[in-house]
Design a protein around this motif. Structure first.
Motif, PDB file in Angstrom:
ATOM      1  N   GLU A 527      47.313  58.018  40.248  1.00 14.11           N
ATOM      2  CA  GLU A 527      47.753  56.651  40.503  1.00 14.11           C
ATOM      3  C   GLU A 527      48.114  55.934  39.208  1.00 14.11           C
ATOM      4  O   GLU A 527      49.125  55.222  39.129  1.00 14.11           O
ATOM      5  N   LEU A 528      47.293  56.112  38.168  1.00 10.17           N
ATOM      6  CA  LEU A 528      47.593  55.481  36.881  1.00 10.17           C
ATOM      7  C   LEU A 528      48.894  56.015  36.292  1.00 10.17           C
ATOM      8  O   LEU A 528      49.731  55.242  35.801  1.00 10.17           O
ATOM      9  N   LEU A 529      49.074  57.332  36.331  1.00 11.18           N
ATOM     10  CA  LEU A 529      50.283  57.917  35.773  1.00 11.18           C
ATOM     11  C   LEU A 529      51.515  57.510  36.565  1.00 11.18           C
ATOM     12  O   LEU A 529      52.579  57.268  35.982  1.00 11.18           O
ATOM     13  N   ARG A 530      51.375  57.409  37.867  1.00  9.54           N
ATOM     14  CA  ARG A 530      52.541  57.026  38.659  1.00  9.54           C
ATOM     15  C   ARG A 530      52.975  55.603  38.311  1.00  9.54           C
ATOM     16  O   ARG A 530      54.173  55.345  38.144  1.00  9.54           O
ATOM     17  N   ARG A 531      52.029  54.690  38.185  1.00  8.55           N
ATOM     18  CA  ARG A 531      52.391  53.303  37.871  1.00  8.55           C
ATOM     19  C   ARG A 531      53.092  53.216  36.516  1.00  8.55           C
ATOM     20  O   ARG A 531      54.132  52.569  36.388  1.00  8.55           O
ATOM     21  N   SER A 532      52.527  53.872  35.508  1.00  7.76           N
ATOM     22  CA  SER A 532      53.120  53.771  34.169  1.00  7.76           C
ATOM     23  C   SER A 532      54.460  54.502  34.097  1.00  7.76           C
ATOM     24  O   SER A 532      55.402  54.014  33.457  1.00  7.76           O
ATOM     25  N   THR A 533      54.571  55.638  34.776  1.00 10.21           N
ATOM     26  CA  THR A 533      55.813  56.412  34.740  1.00 10.21           C
ATOM     27  C   THR A 533      56.939  55.682  35.453  1.00 10.21           C
ATOM     28  O   THR A 533      58.071  55.607  34.947  1.00 10.21           O
ATOM     29  N   GLU A 534      56.656  55.149  36.631  1.00 17.32           N
ATOM     30  CA  GLU A 534      57.695  54.434  37.372  1.00 17.32           C
ATOM     31  C   GLU A 534      58.130  53.181  36.627  1.00 17.32           C
ATOM     32  O   GLU A 534      59.310  52.813  36.660  1.00 17.32           O
ATOM     33  N   ALA A 535      57.211  52.534  35.940  1.00 20.06           N
ATOM     34  CA  ALA A 535      57.578  51.362  35.140  1.00 20.06           C
ATOM     35  C   ALA A 535      58.497  51.772  33.985  1.00 20.06           C
ATOM     36  O   ALA A 535      59.473  51.075  33.672  1.00 20.06           O
ATOM     37  N   PHE A 536      58.205  52.896  33.363  1.00 19.21           N
ATOM     38  CA  PHE A 536      59.039  53.401  32.264  1.00 19.21           C
ATOM     39  C   PHE A 536      60.445  53.708  32.767  1.00 19.21           C
ATOM     40  O   PHE A 536      61.449  53.275  32.179  1.00 19.21           O
ATOM     41  N   PHE A 537      60.537  54.481  33.852  1.00 17.05           N
ATOM     42  CA  PHE A 537      61.853  54.856  34.369  1.00 17.05           C
ATOM     43  C   PHE A 537      62.624  53.630  34.870  1.00 17.05           C
ATOM     44  O   PHE A 537      63.839  53.523  34.670  1.00 17.05           O
ATOM     45  N   ALA A 538      61.945  52.703  35.506  1.00 17.57           N
ATOM     46  CA  ALA A 538      62.615  51.496  36.012  1.00 17.57           C
ATOM     47  C   ALA A 538      63.200  50.686  34.863  1.00 17.57           C
ATOM     48  O   ALA A 538      64.328  50.176  34.942  1.00 17.57           O
ATOM     49  N   HIS A 539      62.432  50.559  33.773  1.00 12.55           N
ATOM     50  CA  HIS A 539      62.896  49.788  32.618  1.00 12.55           C
ATOM     51  C   HIS A 539      64.102  50.442  31.956  1.00 12.55           C
ATOM     52  O   HIS A 539      65.012  49.746  31.476  1.00 12.55           O
ATOM     53  N   HIS A 540      64.135  51.766  31.943  1.00 17.05           N
ATOM     54  CA  HIS A 540      65.198  52.453  31.222  1.00 17.05           C
ATOM     55  C   HIS A 540      66.438  52.721  32.065  1.00 17.05           C
ATOM     56  O   HIS A 540      67.539  52.850  31.519  1.00 17.05           O
ATOM     57  N   THR A 541      66.292  52.807  33.374  1.00 16.49           N
ATOM     58  CA  THR A 541      67.470  53.031  34.226  1.00 16.49           C
ATOM     59  C   THR A 541      68.073  51.716  34.718  1.00 16.49           C
ATOM     60  O   THR A 541      69.281  51.639  34.924  1.00 16.49           O
ATOM     61  N   GLU A 542      67.247  50.701  34.948  1.00 19.26           N
ATOM     62  CA  GLU A 542      67.697  49.376  35.415  1.00 19.26           C
ATOM     63  C   GLU A 542      68.724  49.528  36.543  1.00 19.26           C
ATOM     64  O   GLU A 542      69.876  49.086  36.452  1.00 19.26           O
ATOM     65  N   LEU A 543      68.269  50.164  37.608  1.00 22.42           N
ATOM     66  CA  LEU A 543      69.169  50.524  38.705  1.00 22.42           C
ATOM     67  C   LEU A 543      69.802  49.320  39.382  1.00 22.42           C
ATOM     68  O   LEU A 543      70.907  49.422  39.936  1.00 22.42           O
TER      69      LEU A 543
END
Length: 559
Positions: A527-543
């Motif tokens: 759960e911790l890794l999913r939250r941090s990973t999705e935040a990283f990808f969201a910030h960098h892709t800015e879909l």
């Protein structure tokens, strides 16, 4: 492939004033030249590439009396020519006698020197001869074998087999005689002495060149390497052009990595540097013919490549958060960005943000790999119009369509191999959390972490079991940490909660691990890794963001 006599309108290859002379030299004499520092490798020689089976095959052929190809040596090159590096021993105070520069035969001569001319280091894979099976094998030697002490009776697997002889002992008849044990029969001793004699006296065919110049020898090198084990493109470039471009002890493509060393990004593959060189010049990537290059122009373009790659690395580390070459998801962005920064050395902040979106959308969408034609298309998208170049890249592989950060994508991401593009993207996300050492509490140094590649840096926490409880856990069951104690031990012995949390391990996960409850550990850490990973990808892709170019570019178009 063009014919050897085809000149494409250029001057014909130079002729030697004195034709190469055919000779033959016993193996023991060749090794003697190397031991005296008289056999040397010029800068245009490629790196050693032979695999263990190639090395074994060479010594086996010599033992059986087979021909092993012809060597090409340049005798006593002019003093103004590069002296080359010694094949054998280093530090010879003053080389006496004729010197020989190796034009062709590096792989064979290096194998002969390392297999016959010197004692291997402890733990090094050495060549030994199994006298009963009549075969060459590779294995580390014992300290007694390295020193040349005779083997005691009954050392073989069945207590009767004759010992394998390390091949570095066979060239010197006196050394071999001292190694052969007294308990052996006269017939068995003769078998070892015959082995030494066959290898020592085997004559290597060679051509000796005198009274030539370095340019002629480069043409000879290019010609004799047009058949056989193909050289890599970057090796051909360095042999014909790069070896003539030197700075601070570095030559050719190695110059570029030397100028990037202070960034801590790791060494970029020479083949990638060559592709960037081609892209910056406007050549077709993968189609460069080094023989048609002017050295002065190539040197200027190599300097441009180094500057562009420096800007590329700074962008990758500071803006795209790809901190090391070992975890770059794809090669393509490095080549394309090098061309972009060569043409636009001061891009707008908006262009940098859009390039970050392009890189990460393309990486997560797995759109940046594939055939060489894809790289060429991306390179062609980059023109002297900065804003349009970025828009062209976004249209090609940076569209947000089809990308999502949902359960299915998370499942694919955590299950990905750490050597895959998606796995490396996941490592970038983990590194963005600024992981710290579980021993010292200090921030991990990525240069040290990836010194031996990704595999050594990503370590399993819980190992597999017959029930399969740890299967499919992927990155949740991995710890990004330098080698040392076992990963599970590091976690359980660490008392620094902040350091643990930087690896996605909270108190509940750690307690689950301590009491042997892997499901609790996986659930909390996942759960911790999913939250941090999705935040990283969201910030960098800015879909969900608008990908419009900078306002100034729109204004310029409407004017």
């Amino acid at each position: 492939m063009s014919r050897p006599d085809a000149t494409d309108g250029q001057s014909p290859p130079p002729r030697m004033s004195t034709a190469a002379r055919a000779e033959a030299m016993p193996v023991e004499d060749v090794i003697q030249l190397a031991s005296e520092g008289r056999l040397r490798m010029p800068g245009f020689q490629r790196a050693f590439r032979w695999e263990p089976e190639d090395r074994r095959a060479l010594l086996d052929s010599i033992y059986r009396g087979y021909p092993v190809g012809t060597l090409l040596l340049w005798k006593n090159p002019p003093s103004a020519t590069e002296t080359g590096r010694p094949l054998g021993v280093t530090g010879v105070a003053k080389v006496q006698g004729d010197r020989y520069l190796v034009v062709d035969g590096q792989q064979r001569l290096t194998t002969l020197w390392e297999g016959l001319g010197r004692a291997p280091a402890p733990g090094e894979m050495a060549l030994v001869f199994d006298i009963e099976r009549e075969e060459v094998v590779s294995r580390p030697l014992t300290s007694d074998e390295i020193a040349g002490r005779p083997s005691p009776r009954g050392e073989g697997d069945d207590g009767e087999r004759l010992p394998q002889v390390p091949l570095h002992l066979v060239l010197d008849a006196a050394v071999l005689s001292a190694w052969v044990a007294a308990w052996m029969s006269i017939e068995d001793k003769r078998r070892y002495f015959e082995l030494g004699k066959r290898i020592r006296e085997h004559k290597l065919g060679l051509y000796v060149v005198e009274h030539a110049d370095i340019q002629t020898l480069r043409h000879v090198f290019d010609r004799v390497n047009s058949t056989g084990k193909s050289m890599r493109r970057e090796e051909v470039f360095d042999a014909l052009i790069g070896s003539q471009i030197a700075q601070d002890g570095n030559t050719g493509l190695a110059l570029v990595n030397a100028q990037l060393a202070d960034l801590g990004f790791g060494a970029i593959e020479p083949t990638t540097i060559l592709k960037a060189f081609e892209a910056i010049r406007g050549d077709k990537v993968g189609k460069l013919d080094p023989r048609k290059l002017n050295v002065v122009d190539a040197e200027a373009d190599l300097i441009r490549t180094a500057r562009a790659l420096r800007a590329t690395v700074n962008f990758l580390r500071a803006i795209a958060h790809v901190p090391h070459v070992a975890v770059r998801p794809y090669e393509l962005p490095i080549v394309v960005l090098a061309r972009f920064f060569a043409l636009h050395d001061h891009p707008s902040e908006r262009s940098l943000i859009l390039l970050r979106r392009w890189l990460w959308r393309g990486s997560l969408g797995e759109r940046l790999g594939g055939a060489s034609s894809s790289m060429q298309q991306h390179v062609d998208d980059v023109t002297e119009d900065e804003a349009e170049s970025v828009q062209a890249l976004l249209r090609r592989t940076g569209s947000p369509e089809g990308l999502a950060l949902d359960d299915a994508e998370w499942g694919r991401t955590i299950a990905a191999s750490m050597a895959s593009a998606r796995g490396k993207a996941m490592i970038c996300a983990l590194l963005a959390q600024i992981p710290r050492s579980l021993v010292t509490g200090e921030r991990l140094n990525v240069s040290v972490l990836f010194r031996n590649g990704v595999t050594d840096a990503v370590r399993p926490i819980l190992h597999g079991s017959t029930s399969g409880v740890h299967r499919g856990r992927g990155v949740i069951n991995k710890l990004l940490h330098p080698s040392g104690s076992a990963a599970r031990t590091l976690i359980l012995e660490c008392t620094d909660e902040a350091a643990l949390f930087s690896h996605g391990i909270d108190a509940e996960a750690r307690q689950g691990l301590r009491r042997g409850d892997p499901e609790t550990f996986y659930a909390h850490r996942g759960e911790l890794l999913r939250r941090s990973t999705e935040a990283f990808f969201a910030h960098h892709t800015e879909l969900d963001r608008d990908d419009a170019p900078p306002i100034v570019a729109l204004t310029r178009r409407s004017a």
